[in-house]
Design an enzyme around this catalytic site. Structure first.
Site, PDB file in Angstrom:
ATOM      1  N   HIS A   1      -3.620  -4.947   0.467  1.00 17.57           N
ATOM      2  CA  HIS A   1      -3.116  -5.389   1.775  1.00 17.57           C
ATOM      3  C   HIS A   1      -3.152  -6.916   1.888  1.00 17.57           C
ATOM      4  O   HIS A   1      -4.043  -7.462   2.558  1.00 17.57           O
ATOM      5  CB  HIS A   1      -3.938  -4.753   2.908  1.00 17.57           C
ATOM      6  CG  HIS A   1      -3.581  -3.336   3.206  1.00 17.57           C
ATOM      7  ND1 HIS A   1      -2.562  -2.982   4.059  1.00 17.57           N
ATOM      8  CD2 HIS A   1      -4.087  -2.171   2.719  1.00 17.57           C
ATOM      9  CE1 HIS A   1      -2.460  -1.657   4.122  1.00 17.57           C
ATOM     10  NE2 HIS A   1      -3.379  -1.142   3.309  1.00 17.57           N
TER      11      HIS A   1
ATOM     12  N   GLU B   1      -1.430  -8.827   3.674  1.00 20.28           N
ATOM     13  CA  GLU B   1      -1.241  -9.325   5.055  1.00 20.28           C
ATOM     14  C   GLU B   1      -2.576  -9.564   5.752  1.00 20.28           C
ATOM     15  O   GLU B   1      -2.649 -10.342   6.702  1.00 20.28           O
ATOM     16  CB  GLU B   1      -0.361  -8.345   5.856  1.00 20.28           C
ATOM     17  CG  GLU B   1      -1.054  -7.106   6.431  1.00 20.28           C
ATOM     18  CD  GLU B   1      -1.307  -6.012   5.394  1.00 20.28           C
ATOM     19  OE1 GLU B   1      -1.072  -6.244   4.199  1.00 20.28           O
ATOM     20  OE2 GLU B   1      -1.760  -4.918   5.802  1.00 20.28           O
TER      21      GLU B   1
ATOM     22  N   CYS C   1       0.834  -1.213   0.000  1.00 19.75           N
ATOM     23  CA  CYS C   1       0.000   0.000   0.000  1.00 19.75           C
ATOM     24  C   CYS C   1       0.870   1.264   0.000  1.00 19.75           C
ATOM     25  O   CYS C   1       1.501   1.576  -0.992  1.00 19.75           O
ATOM     26  CB  CYS C   1      -1.001  -0.035   1.152  1.00 19.75           C
ATOM     27  SG  CYS C   1      -2.385   1.099   0.888  1.00 19.75           S
TER      28      CYS C   1
END
Ligand code: MN
Length: 239
Positions: free
Chosen positions: A216, A218, A114
């Site tokens: 994102h 993660e 990001c």
């Protein structure tokens, strides 16, 4: 020994209680989860601007993650701030740029997420759209309003790219950004776009694993095999 993965820490301001107004080290724990799951050892590097210390910190890692966070100061790419610009923190920008510089010099793998993609681009001399409204024809919702682990918009992944080797089928990515890459930094190649032409991923052509994504991953590793494999590919490159 499992590789040490340094995640660049962020800052938050405490807004109540005895420590009201103080800054604290801040990072969503999802980075820790994703690195652990991918076989790495997570280490948080606190944001700072001491170049000697940043060099020592990055040197001690096998690879670094440029995490998500605030907007990038447009002064870095020689633009005035536009009305849509959000909160910027010059300390974080200086920290990220120095950490990226050191990691590149030492040939450490880099994974940008990001803001991390935006900072990688800017650190390499590129520029950003300060807001997606300045991209002609951008109509997709890039600030989703649903569960954070859910992918909401598709991406078109380019052939012969690190991402294509990892994500072989169709995938939806989550989206939490209002800025994106305008002009590309030195030696970066676009390896994924959204359908409205927004750059969603880049890789640095002269490095083994310098990859950055606008979404994102993660937050998606527990529900999307591709995103876990993306983290695994990064951690493997750090071995
Ligand atoms: Mn997006």
């Amino acid at each position: 020994m499992k590789p040490l993965i340094g995640v660049l820490g962020r800052l938050a301001t405490i807004d109540s209680g005895a420590f009201n107004g103080l800054e604290r080290v801040n990072l969503t724990n999802a980075y820790v989860n994703a690195i652990e799951k991918a076989g790495g050892v997570p280490i948080v590097i606190p944001a700072n601007t001491n170049k000697e210390n940043i060099k020592a910190q990055v040197s001690a890692m096998d690879g670094i993650i440029i995490s998500g966070g605030d907007d990038v100061n447009p002064n870095i790419y020689k633009e005035e701030p536009f009305k849509e610009l959000g909160y910027v923190n010059p300390t974080l920008d200086a920290f990220d740029i120095e950490a990226i510089k050191v990691a590149l010099e030492l040939d450490k793998p880099i994974f940008g997420i990001c803001r991390g993609l935006q900072m990688l681009n800017v650190a390499l001399g590129g520029s950003l759209y300060q807001d997606l409204k300045y991209i002609k024809g951008s109509h997709i919702k890039h600030n989703q309003e649903t569960k954070t682990y859910l992918g909401t918009h598709s991406i078109d992944i380019k052939e012969n790219s690190i991402l294509k080797d990892i994500i072989k089928g169709k995938v939806l990515v989550n989206s939490y950004h209002h800025q994106s890459i305008k002009t590309l930094g030195n030696n970066l190649r676009v390896i994924a776009y959204s359908n409205d032409g927004v750059i969603e991923a880049v890789q640095k052509e002269d490095k083994k694993f310098v990859v950055a994504v606008q979404w994102h991953p993660e937050l998606m590793v527990d529900s999307c095999e591709y995103m876990l494999n993306l983290f695994k590919a990064f951690v493997d490159a750090c071995n």
